[in-house]
Structure formats: structure tokens, C-alpha cells
Motif scaffolding. Structure first.
Motif, short mmCIF file in Angstrom:
data_model
loop_
_atom_site.label_atom_id
_atom_site.label_comp_id
_atom_site.label_asym_id
_atom_site.label_seq_id
_atom_site.Cartn_x
_atom_site.Cartn_y
_atom_site.Cartn_z
N LYS A 45 21.37 41.22 15.44
CA LYS A 45 21.79 40.60 16.69
C LYS A 45 23.14 41.18 17.07
N ALA A 46 23.34 41.34 18.35
CA ALA A 46 24.61 41.89 18.82
C ALA A 46 25.74 40.90 18.53
N ASP A 47 26.79 41.40 17.97
CA ASP A 47 27.96 40.58 17.68
C ASP A 47 29.00 40.89 18.74
N ASN A 48 29.08 40.05 19.77
CA ASN A 48 29.97 40.30 20.89
C ASN A 48 31.44 40.24 20.50
N LYS A 49 31.76 39.60 19.40
CA LYS A 49 33.15 39.51 19.00
C LYS A 49 33.69 40.86 18.55
N GLN A 50 32.82 41.73 18.05
CA GLN A 50 33.26 43.04 17.59
C GLN A 50 33.14 44.10 18.68
N ASN A 51 32.50 43.76 19.78
CA ASN A 51 32.32 44.72 20.86
C ASN A 51 33.52 44.64 21.79
N ASP A 52 34.28 45.73 21.90
CA ASP A 52 35.48 45.74 22.71
C ASP A 52 35.19 45.53 24.19
N PHE A 53 34.01 45.91 24.64
CA PHE A 53 33.68 45.79 26.05
C PHE A 53 33.56 44.33 26.47
N CYS A 54 32.99 43.49 25.61
CA CYS A 54 32.82 42.08 25.94
C CYS A 54 34.18 41.39 25.90
N GLY A 55 34.50 40.69 26.94
CA GLY A 55 35.75 39.96 27.00
C GLY A 55 36.94 40.79 27.41
N MET A 56 36.69 41.99 27.94
CA MET A 56 37.83 42.84 28.29
C MET A 56 38.59 42.32 29.50
N TRP A 57 37.98 41.44 30.28
CA TRP A 57 38.65 40.88 31.45
C TRP A 57 39.01 39.41 31.25
N LYS A 58 38.99 38.92 30.04
CA LYS A 58 39.19 37.49 29.81
C LYS A 58 40.58 37.01 30.21
N ASP A 59 41.58 37.87 30.21
CA ASP A 59 42.94 37.47 30.54
C ASP A 59 43.29 37.64 32.01
N ARG A 60 42.35 38.12 32.82
CA ARG A 60 42.64 38.33 34.24
C ARG A 60 42.60 37.00 34.98
N THR A 61 43.60 36.77 35.82
CA THR A 61 43.67 35.51 36.56
C THR A 61 42.96 35.59 37.90
N ASP A 62 42.72 36.80 38.42
CA ASP A 62 42.07 36.93 39.72
C ASP A 62 40.55 36.79 39.64
N MET A 63 40.01 36.60 38.45
CA MET A 63 38.57 36.47 38.28
C MET A 63 38.18 35.13 37.67
N ASP A 64 38.86 34.06 38.07
CA ASP A 64 38.50 32.75 37.56
C ASP A 64 37.10 32.35 38.01
N ASP A 65 36.78 32.65 39.27
CA ASP A 65 35.45 32.38 39.79
C ASP A 65 34.76 33.72 40.03
N VAL A 66 33.85 34.07 39.15
CA VAL A 66 33.21 35.38 39.18
C VAL A 66 32.40 35.56 40.46
N ASN A 67 31.69 34.53 40.90
CA ASN A 67 30.85 34.64 42.10
C ASN A 67 31.67 34.96 43.33
N SER A 68 32.80 34.30 43.51
CA SER A 68 33.63 34.59 44.68
C SER A 68 34.26 35.97 44.58
N TYR A 69 34.60 36.39 43.38
CA TYR A 69 35.17 37.73 43.19
C TYR A 69 34.15 38.81 43.57
N ILE A 70 32.91 38.64 43.13
CA ILE A 70 31.86 39.62 43.45
C ILE A 70 31.56 39.59 44.95
N SER A 71 31.51 38.41 45.55
CA SER A 71 31.28 38.31 47.00
C SER A 71 32.37 39.04 47.77
N LYS A 72 33.59 38.89 47.32
CA LYS A 72 34.71 39.57 47.97
C LYS A 72 34.56 41.09 47.85
N LEU A 73 34.11 41.56 46.70
CA LEU A 73 33.91 43.00 46.51
C LEU A 73 32.78 43.54 47.39
N ARG A 74 31.76 42.72 47.62
CA ARG A 74 30.59 43.18 48.37
C ARG A 74 30.73 43.03 49.88
#
Length: 79
Positions: A45-74
Motif C-alpha cells: 500500500k502506498a505510504d503517503n507519509k514517506q512520499n514527498d509529493f503528498c502534503g507539499m502544499w499543506k502549509d499554504r494559506t491561500d489554499m484553505d478551500d481547494v474548490n474555490s482555489y481551483i475555480s479561481k484558476l479556471r
């Protein structure tokens, strides 16, 4: 087991069956090893804790609401 690229092209099912039985198949091209087909391990099973890609944006404050962020990009841009 060893198979050429021509064997792979014309006997794919037999080669995949060998891999399903647990055999490793070395694919050769012009007589030299080119690739290896190994059995797939479903128990891993994939261990996301060891994968550097997973969680790489966890500290960003401009992406609290992912849906609105993606809508803004689109949104269409006006020039």
C-alpha cells in the motif's frame, strides 16, 4: 524467463501469464536486456507519509478551500 521484443509483441498473453505465476520476464532487444516484467504485488500500500509529493502544499494559506482555489484558476481571463 527471457523473451525478445518480437515475442512480447506476438505472445503478450503468455508472457503476462508467466508474470502472474510469479516469474520474472527479461525482455531483450537485439539480444541485450532491455526491460523486466515482474509480478505486481497487491499487498503493498502506498505510504503517503514517506512520499514527498503528498502534503507539499499543506502549509499554504491561500489554499484553505481547494474548490474555490481551483475555480479561481479556471476562470477565463480577460485581456
Amino acid at each position: 524467463m527471457q523473451a525478445s521484443t518480437k515475442d512480447l509483441r506476438f505472445h503478450t498473453k503468455e508472457i503476462l501469464d508467466a508474470a502472474m505465476r510469479g516469474e520474472e520476464v527479461i525482455i531483450t532487444f537485439h539480444g541485450k536486456p532491455y526491460a523486466k516484467i515482474v509480478p505486481f504485488d497487491n499487498s503493498r500500500k502506498a505510504d503517503n507519509k514517506q512520499n514527498d509529493f503528498c502534503g507539499m502544499w499543506k502549509d499554504r494559506t491561500d489554499m484553505d478551500d481547494v474548490n474555490s482555489y481551483i475555480s479561481k484558476l479556471r476562470k477565463r481571463r480577460s485581456f
